[in-house]
Motif scaffolding. Sequence first.
Motif, mmCIF file in Angstrom:
data_model
loop_
_atom_site.group_PDB
_atom_site.id
_atom_site.type_symbol
_atom_site.label_atom_id
_atom_site.label_comp_id
_atom_site.label_asym_id
_atom_site.label_seq_id
_atom_site.Cartn_x
_atom_site.Cartn_y
_atom_site.Cartn_z
ATOM 1 N N SER A 63 0.792 -1.215 0.000
ATOM 2 C CA SER A 63 0.000 0.000 0.000
ATOM 3 C C SER A 63 0.832 1.276 0.000
ATOM 4 C CB SER A 63 -0.945 0.015 1.207
ATOM 5 O OG SER A 63 -0.223 0.030 2.419
ATOM 6 N N VAL A 64 2.134 1.177 0.281
ATOM 7 C CA VAL A 64 2.972 2.375 0.372
ATOM 8 C C VAL A 64 4.093 2.404 -0.649
ATOM 9 C CG1 VAL A 64 2.451 2.519 2.835
ATOM 10 C CG2 VAL A 64 4.610 1.493 2.084
ATOM 11 N N THR A 65 4.288 1.326 -1.392
ATOM 12 C CA THR A 65 5.353 1.267 -2.386
ATOM 13 C C THR A 65 5.225 2.414 -3.382
ATOM 14 O OG1 THR A 65 5.610 -1.130 -2.204
ATOM 15 C CG2 THR A 65 6.373 -0.108 -4.239
ATOM 16 N N GLY A 66 6.333 3.106 -3.614
ATOM 17 C CA GLY A 66 6.347 4.229 -4.540
ATOM 18 C C GLY A 66 6.020 5.554 -3.901
ATOM 19 N N ARG A 67 5.513 5.542 -2.674
ATOM 20 C CA ARG A 67 5.154 6.776 -1.980
ATOM 21 C C ARG A 67 6.006 7.024 -0.743
ATOM 22 N NH1 ARG A 67 0.304 7.296 0.323
ATOM 23 N NH2 ARG A 67 0.057 5.047 0.676
ATOM 24 N N PHE A 68 6.412 5.959 -0.054
ATOM 25 C CA PHE A 68 7.189 6.069 1.181
ATOM 26 C C PHE A 68 8.617 5.609 0.940
ATOM 27 C CE2 PHE A 68 3.510 5.469 4.474
ATOM 28 C CZ PHE A 68 2.788 6.460 3.847
ATOM 29 N N THR A 69 9.560 6.203 1.677
ATOM 30 C CA THR A 69 10.960 5.818 1.606
ATOM 31 C C THR A 69 11.527 5.708 3.013
ATOM 32 O OG1 THR A 69 11.250 6.972 -0.515
ATOM 33 C CG2 THR A 69 13.241 6.365 0.703
ATOM 34 N N ILE A 70 12.128 4.567 3.321
ATOM 35 C CA ILE A 70 12.772 4.371 4.614
ATOM 36 C C ILE A 70 14.279 4.546 4.448
ATOM 37 C CG2 ILE A 70 12.971 1.857 4.344
ATOM 38 C CD1 ILE A 70 12.463 1.626 7.371
ATOM 39 N N SER A 71 14.914 5.141 5.449
ATOM 40 C CA SER A 71 16.358 5.317 5.436
ATOM 41 C C SER A 71 16.872 5.332 6.871
ATOM 42 C CB SER A 71 16.755 6.607 4.706
ATOM 43 O OG SER A 71 16.206 7.744 5.350
ATOM 44 N N ARG A 72 18.179 5.212 7.032
ATOM 45 C CA ARG A 72 18.749 5.251 8.372
ATOM 46 C C ARG A 72 20.054 6.020 8.376
ATOM 47 N NH1 ARG A 72 19.348 -0.662 10.242
ATOM 48 N NH2 ARG A 72 20.420 0.301 12.042
ATOM 49 N N ASP A 73 20.363 6.595 9.529
ATOM 50 C CA ASP A 73 21.603 7.312 9.751
ATOM 51 C C ASP A 73 22.224 6.703 11.000
ATOM 52 O OD1 ASP A 73 23.693 9.037 10.342
ATOM 53 O OD2 ASP A 73 22.571 10.834 9.811
ATOM 54 N N ASN A 74 23.182 5.801 10.806
ATOM 55 C CA ASN A 74 23.766 5.101 11.942
ATOM 56 C C ASN A 74 24.553 6.032 12.861
ATOM 57 O OD1 ASN A 74 22.632 2.760 11.021
ATOM 58 N ND2 ASN A 74 24.557 1.761 10.462
ATOM 59 N N ALA A 75 25.117 7.106 12.311
ATOM 60 C CA ALA A 75 25.844 8.066 13.135
ATOM 61 C C ALA A 75 24.925 8.753 14.128
ATOM 62 C CB ALA A 75 26.549 9.097 12.262
ATOM 63 N N LYS A 76 23.637 8.878 13.777
ATOM 64 C CA LYS A 76 22.648 9.502 14.651
ATOM 65 C C LYS A 76 21.739 8.496 15.332
ATOM 66 C CE LYS A 76 22.410 13.809 12.008
ATOM 67 N NZ LYS A 76 21.518 14.736 11.263
ATOM 68 N N SER A 77 21.945 7.205 15.065
ATOM 69 C CA SER A 77 21.082 6.144 15.601
ATOM 70 C C SER A 77 19.614 6.458 15.347
ATOM 71 C CB SER A 77 21.347 5.940 17.097
ATOM 72 O OG SER A 77 22.662 5.472 17.325
ATOM 73 N N THR A 78 19.313 6.845 14.120
ATOM 74 C CA THR A 78 17.977 7.296 13.764
ATOM 75 C C THR A 78 17.532 6.661 12.450
ATOM 76 O OG1 THR A 78 18.289 9.411 14.899
ATOM 77 C CG2 THR A 78 16.528 9.298 13.275
ATOM 78 N N VAL A 79 16.281 6.249 12.410
ATOM 79 C CA VAL A 79 15.662 5.761 11.184
ATOM 80 C C VAL A 79 14.549 6.728 10.798
ATOM 81 C CG1 VAL A 79 14.050 4.231 12.411
ATOM 82 C CG2 VAL A 79 14.634 3.770 10.019
#
Length: 124
Positions: A63-79
């Motif tokens: 239902s979210v493909t093409g609209r949502f993007t997940i990413s992470r920043d390990n230096a900030k311990s944040t997704v």
Amino acid sequence: QAHLVESGGGLVQAGGSLRLSCAASGLDFKDYAMGWFRQLPGKEREFVALVTMRADSTYYGDSVTGRFTISRDNAKSTVYLQMNSLKPEDTAVYYCGAQTKGWGMYDRRSYDYWGQGTQVTVSS
């Protein structure tokens, strides 16, 4: 001691965008795959997206493909979850979760830690 804290939710008009953040502490962030789930009123918590611990793969619910993007920043311990082209049916409480198993990404029971959620409301 492990804590996940979501932020960035709010009220947005249909077609708009929001960026959710999930800050982790008390765990070795780089050793966890990070996922986003959401819970609509009266329904089970459902899978939205996952990024692997090495950030070499991402996965999305249909239902979210093409609209949502997940990413992470390990230096900030944040997704993060970037949400574009939002629809009223995206209205839900969004949760981030952490897991080390390397399998079962669609199963909420496979996650070791959860945040308390952030409300996203999309108006029509």
